[in-house]
Design a protein around this motif. Structure first.
Motif, PDB file in Angstrom:
ATOM      1  N   LEU A 205       0.816  -1.213   0.000  1.00 54.08           N
ATOM      2  CA  LEU A 205       0.000   0.000   0.000  1.00 54.08           C
ATOM      3  C   LEU A 205       0.855   1.270   0.000  1.00 54.08           C
ATOM      4  O   LEU A 205       0.328   2.373  -0.004  1.00 54.08           O
ATOM      5  CB  LEU A 205      -0.962   0.002   1.191  1.00 54.08           C
TER       6      LEU A 205
ATOM      7  N   CYS B  65      -2.073   2.240  -4.895  1.00 56.44           N
ATOM      8  CA  CYS B  65      -3.174   2.855  -4.149  1.00 56.44           C
ATOM      9  C   CYS B  65      -4.355   1.894  -4.044  1.00 56.44           C
ATOM     10  O   CYS B  65      -4.629   1.132  -4.969  1.00 56.44           O
ATOM     11  CB  CYS B  65      -3.623   4.138  -4.842  1.00 56.44           C
ATOM     12  N   SER B  66      -5.009   1.942  -2.916  1.00 62.63           N
ATOM     13  CA  SER B  66      -6.136   1.054  -2.643  1.00 62.63           C
ATOM     14  C   SER B  66      -7.131   1.832  -1.779  1.00 62.63           C
ATOM     15  O   SER B  66      -6.714   2.717  -1.031  1.00 62.63           O
ATOM     16  CB  SER B  66      -5.566  -0.148  -1.873  1.00 62.63           C
TER      17      SER B  66
ATOM     18  N   ALA C  10      -6.361   5.776   3.064  1.00 68.75           N
ATOM     19  CA  ALA C  10      -5.633   6.943   2.544  1.00 68.75           C
ATOM     20  C   ALA C  10      -4.510   7.440   3.476  1.00 68.75           C
ATOM     21  O   ALA C  10      -3.359   7.561   3.044  1.00 68.75           O
ATOM     22  CB  ALA C  10      -6.608   8.065   2.201  1.00 68.75           C
TER      23      ALA C  10
ATOM     24  N   SER D   6      -1.734   4.741   3.717  1.00 67.79           N
ATOM     25  CA  SER D   6      -1.051   4.615   2.432  1.00 67.79           C
ATOM     26  C   SER D   6      -0.111   5.801   2.212  1.00 67.79           C
ATOM     27  O   SER D   6       1.020   5.634   1.736  1.00 67.79           O
ATOM     28  CB  SER D   6      -2.119   4.548   1.339  1.00 67.79           C
TER      29      SER D   6
ATOM     30  N   PHE E  92       3.796   5.430   1.329  1.00 65.60           N
ATOM     31  CA  PHE E  92       4.399   6.015   0.126  1.00 65.60           C
ATOM     32  C   PHE E  92       5.539   6.958   0.548  1.00 65.60           C
ATOM     33  O   PHE E  92       6.589   7.009  -0.095  1.00 65.60           O
ATOM     34  CB  PHE E  92       3.365   6.802  -0.698  1.00 65.60           C
TER      35      PHE E  92
ATOM     36  N   ASP F  39      -7.246  -1.018 -11.583  1.00 70.65           N
ATOM     37  CA  ASP F  39      -8.156  -0.327 -10.672  1.00 70.65           C
ATOM     38  C   ASP F  39      -9.489  -1.062 -10.543  1.00 70.65           C
ATOM     39  O   ASP F  39     -10.087  -1.102  -9.467  1.00 70.65           O
ATOM     40  CB  ASP F  39      -8.367   1.125 -11.133  1.00 70.65           C
TER      41      ASP F  39
END
Ligand code: NDP
Length: 282
Positions: A166, A170-171, A175, A178, A182, A271
């Protein structure tokens, strides 16, 4: 020609993934593991203990840390102690490193693994939670790295950063989490370049994990997906081996490697697959 090329690529991949881990290299190693009261961090503490390392563990809950330390000593750790700390408190990351270096008389491994709790839900506009999580999951990692670096340079030691798929793809529902992962990949990926260019003998491993069967992870995804979760003890051993063999990046389980490789080939289908792997009714 294509078959020969494929054979060569397969051989190169197999060669680079061969198990060169020497368990005796961890005998007496001076190790600091964060987030070690539960989950993957706890399992890493037990593996380091079995390899005869000298361990300092940290997390917030003192009573749980005490039990993990006792178990580490039973399993064969040369020494095991804990320090309770909250990584959302900006002075705690340096305090923990100072404590570990003093108690161990140096440092060989800084294993950065802790994460603060974060809800598994669509983003509700709460910026404060993301700011708090950035301190816990990201900025505290930088603070600990900065404090540990002089000691790791002396020992030609290693930093191990536990990250996630993650932090690469993106999943939905994660948010803030993640974003922190990142950030870790971006920051520590850059640092890998800089360590190499400065010819510093400190290794930096980033471990990319898929879904692991820790209590906190399973509780979050319950009802949303029935994705397979892999064992925490295996994930922990994988991370330790990757650190000990000074790998740049490691992937567990293997599907995470292929997911990262093909991530950008067919974005529309990627996606679609991701969104359809969760149960959600708007
Ligand atoms: P857990 O939730 O089981 O453990 C988190 C650890 O962090 C605990 O020891 C907890 O202890 C500690 N912690 C929580 N908040 C704080 C804080 N404010 N300050 C200091 N310590 C804190 O996590 P996992 O074992 O599941 O995950 C471990 C690592 O693996 C993480 O980096 C995670 O992102 C990564 N990962 C996990 C996956 C999974 O599916 N499980 C998938 C991909 C990556 P305490 O409450 O006592 O403070």
């Amino acid at each position: 020609t294509k078959i020969v090329a494929l054979g060569v690529v397969t051989a190169l991949v197999a060669y680079s993934w061969r198990d060169t881990f020497a368990p005796e290299s961890l005998q007496g190693a001076k190790v600091l593991v964060t987030g070690a009261s539960t989950g993957i961090g706890e399992q890493m503490a037990y593996h380091y203990a079995r390899f005869g390392a000298q361990i300092v563990i940290t997390a917030r809950r003192e009573n749980v840390l005490r039990e993990v330390v006792e178990r580490c000593l039973e399993l064969g750790a040369q020494s095991a102690i804990y320090i309770a700390a909250d990584m959302s408190n900006t002075s705690d990351p340096e305090r923990v490193v100072r404590f570990a270096v003093e108690e161990l008389g140096g440092l060989d491994y800084l294993v950065l693994n802790h994460i603060g709790p974060s809800p598994f839900t669509m983003w509700n506009g709460d910026v404060e939670h993301t700011r708090w999580l950035m301190q816990v999951n990201f900025l505290s990692y930088l603070q600990m790295t900065s404090a540990a670096m002089p000691h790791l340079e002396k020992s030609a030691g290693s930093i191990v950063v536990v990250s996630s798929l993650l932090g690469k793809m993106c999943s939905p529902f994660v948010a803030p989490y993640s974003a922190t992962k990142f950030s870790l990949n971006g920051f520590f990926g850059t640092m890998q370049h800089e360590l190499a260019m400065q010819r510093k003998n400190v290794s930096l491993t980033i471990s990319i994990l898929g879904l692991i069967d820790t209590q906190s992870a399973l509780e979050k995804i319950r009802g949303y997906t029935d994705m397979k979760a892999y064992p925490a003890s295996e994930a922990a051993l994988h991370i330790i081996k990757a650190g000990a063999t000074r790998q740049r990046e490691s992937f567990y389980p293997l599907y995470t490697y292929f997911a990262c490789l093909i991530r950008d080939w067919f974005p529309f289908f990627r996606d679609l697959v991701i969104q359809n792997s969760y149960n959600f009714e708007p």
